[in-house]
Each structure stands twice: as structure tokens, then as C-alpha cells.
Design an enzyme around this catalytic site. Structure first.
Site, short mmCIF file in Angstrom:
data_model
loop_
_atom_site.label_atom_id
_atom_site.label_comp_id
_atom_site.label_asym_id
_atom_site.label_seq_id
_atom_site.Cartn_x
_atom_site.Cartn_y
_atom_site.Cartn_z
N MET A 1 0.96 -1.08 0.14
CA MET A 1 -0.24 -0.11 -0.04
C MET A 1 0.91 1.17 -0.02
SD MET A 1 -3.45 -1.00 1.99
CE MET A 1 -2.90 -0.48 3.75
N GLY B 1 11.16 -2.69 5.62
CA GLY B 1 10.59 -4.29 5.53
C GLY B 1 10.06 -4.52 4.04
N HIS B 2 9.18 -3.52 3.59
CA HIS B 2 8.95 -3.78 2.27
C HIS B 2 10.28 -3.85 1.22
CE1 HIS B 2 5.62 -0.84 3.65
NE2 HIS B 2 5.05 -2.06 2.98
N ASN C 1 4.14 3.95 0.84
CA ASN C 1 5.01 4.52 2.07
C ASN C 1 5.93 3.36 2.54
OD1 ASN C 1 4.46 5.24 5.47
ND2 ASN C 1 5.04 6.72 3.92
O1 PAF Z 1 -0.13 -5.69 3.64
C1 PAF Z 1 -0.57 -4.80 2.73
O2 PAF Z 1 0.15 -3.69 2.64
C2 PAF Z 1 -1.91 -4.93 2.38
O3 PAF Z 1 -2.93 -5.48 3.04
C3 PAF Z 1 -2.00 -5.53 0.84
C4 PAF Z 1 -1.41 -6.83 1.07
C5 PAF Z 1 -1.14 -4.95 -0.07
C6 PAF Z 1 -3.37 -5.61 0.22
O4 PAF Z 1 -3.82 -4.55 0.15
#
Ligand code: PAF
Length: 274
Positions: free
Chosen positions: A26, A32-33, A28
Site C-alpha cells: 500500500m 521491511g517492504h 509508504n
Molecule cells: O499488507 C498490505 O500492505 C496490504 O494488506 C496488501 C497485501 C497490499 C493488500 O492491500
């Protein structure tokens, strides 16, 4: 990095790209991402990320409107992480008409976070299935910080026979132990210093279980009390089985300790495997 917002353009861009590895987000983005993006590279030929703040998974009184949107920064981070393609649809691109067909997860959607966020996992499962249908990845990565989400999605993929391997990435933590989360940005400096208590309480429970304590209810209550003492309002602290997030059965199944608690107006979640 190619960026597409339209479904048709993305589909065209992903033709003949070999094995596609997908990391939905989502936005930002934090370390971690980015760790998921880096791991993704080892699983295939083309790494696709998505950024979409999914209205369907937010309750009416939740933070959909104020959820941080930092698109330019995110793009720079994704480029630096070597992501090949970014799918960043608008709401009109992804939901051109009201999304009336939805994915209804079973009972797991009503426990733990689901008890406090009714409809949340329906919204997550629906958007992720839709994104899977658009991106058609062979592999998809999700962070273990959202432990229940990972389980819902893994079970969905298995039960609906999606040809997608679901991979869980370890939680990335700040030096003091706080799990990285986009919502950490809501914390004031004083709250940020206090926020570490959540992971500390989870570690305390884990260590007690490792040392042989099986009075899970007492451990949970002690953590709720310690958090309350420091001003937190706790939704749950729960010792559960890793396999299905149900209460531990006899026979020492692998356990996970999960918690959601509110510090000021910020709701934080965290978990730790035992
Ligand atoms: O974990 C997230 O960022 C959200 O729940 C996801 C998996 C992108 C779904 O909108």
C-alpha cells in the site's frame, strides 16, 4: 522501472517476462517492504511491485484517508531495489465499478485482528485475488508482520488452487525492536520511544514459554496489564498455534504470540514465533 496504472497496459508489459514475482503493497515503503523486494529477485525473472491503498480493507472509522501516500519517494526506493515493474492503479483503474464479488475467508477472518477490524480480511483477500488475476505471478511475497494476513492469503491460494507460491518474509525491526510499519509514522517522538514495549512484551512471553511456562492466559494477561500501565489500550495479546492461529492444543505445537494494541490514536500490531 516501468510504471503502469492501467490494467490493460500492465498486462501488455508483463507478456513474455518469464517467471513473475509479485510484492503487493500500500506504499509508504520502509525497509521491511524493500527487504521483500530484494528477496523477490531470487524467486524469478521479473519483479513486480504494486502500490494501492485499498479502501475495501479499511473500516469506516479507520485511517484510509490519512494513510500516508508518498508515491515519489516510493518509486525512488523501488528503483534502487531493482524492481522491474510497478503497478500503481487509481481506484477507478482497479474498481471501475463497485466491487460486489468478494472473497469471503472462513472463520479465521473473524478472530484476532478480524474481531476488531470486521471485513478487513475480506477486503485484503478480494484485492489480492484481483491483483493476482491482473499480474498473474508465479510467486508472491508478504511480510510475516501481518501474520494473520499471510495465513489468510496462503490458505486462499491453496484452497482456490491458484498457481502461485506464497512466500513469507521475516519482520524487519528498528534497532530497539519495534517492527517496521507505515503506521509508525503516526507516532509522536514520545510515543515512538514507548512503542518498543509491544515487542518487548511479546519477547517476554516467548521466553517464558521457551522456559517451560504453559499458563498462556496468565502470560497474556500480564502483558495486557504491563501495556495498560504504560497507557496502551490493547485489543489482544494471544498465544496461538502457528498452523491455524487457534488456541494451543496438547502436544506442544509450534506457537506464535500475536498482539494488537493502541498507543494514543495509533494501532500497532506485532507477533513473534516461539
Ligand atoms: O499488507 C498490505 O500492505 C496490504 O494488506 C496488501 C497485501 C497490499 C493488500 O492491500
Amino acid at each position: 522501472m516501468e510504471i503502469h496504472s492501467r490494467v490493460a497496459d500492465l498486462r501488455l508489459a508483463l507478456k513474455d517476462r518469464g517467471r513473475i514475482v509479485f510484492v503487493p503493497t500500500m506504499g509508504n515503503l520502509h525497509a521491511g517492504h524493500i527487504s521483500l523486494m530484494t528477496q523477490a529477485r531470487a524467486h524469478g525473472d521479473t519483479v513486480v511491485a504494486s502500490i494501492f491503498v485499498n479502501r475495501l480493507q479499511f473500516g469506516p472509522n479507520e485511517d484510509f484517508d490519512k494513510y500516508p501516500r508518498t508515491f515519489e519517494d516510493d518509486c525512488a526506493k523501488l528503483r534502487a531495489a531493482g524492481v522491474d515493474v510497478l503497478f500503481a492503479p487509481t481506484e477507478a483503474d482497479l474498481y471501475p465499478e463497485p466491487q460486489e464479488y468478494t472473497v469471503e475467508p472462513p472463520d479465521i477472518q473473524h478472530i484476532l485482528d478480524g474481531e476488531f477490524r470486521p471485513g478487513h480480511f475480506r477486503g485484503v483477500a478480494t484485492v489480492v485475488l484481483k491483483l493476482f488475476n491482473i499480474v498473474q505471478p508465479q510467486v508472491a511475497l508478504f511480510g510475516k508482520k501481518d501474520y494473520q494476513q499471510l495465513m489468510v492469503l496462503r490458505n486462499m491460494a491453496r484452497q482456490l488452487a491458484l498457481p502461485i507460491e506464497i512466500v513469507g518474509g521475516e519482520t524487519v525491526r528498528a534497532e530497539d525492536g519495534l517492527a517496521l510499519s507505515s503506521r509508525n509514522g503516526y507516532l509522536s517522538p514520545a510515543e515512538r520511544a514507548e512503542a518498543v514495549r509491544l515487542s518487548r512484551e511479546l519477547r517476554r512471553i516467548r521466553d517464558a514459554i521457551r522456559a517451560g511456562n504453559t499458563d498462556y492466559a496468565a502470560l497474556e494477561q500480564a502483558a495486557v496489564a504491563a501495556l495498560a500501565e504504560a497507557g496502551w489500550k490493547t485489543d489482544y495479546v494471544a498465544v496461538r498455534q502457528q498452523s491455524d492461529l487457534k488456541s494451543p492444543a496438547a502436544g506442544n505445537p509450534p506457537l506464535v504470540v500475536l498482539a494488537a494494541s493502541r498507543l494514543g490514536s495509533t494501532r500497532l500490531i506485532d507477533n513473534i514465533e516461539v
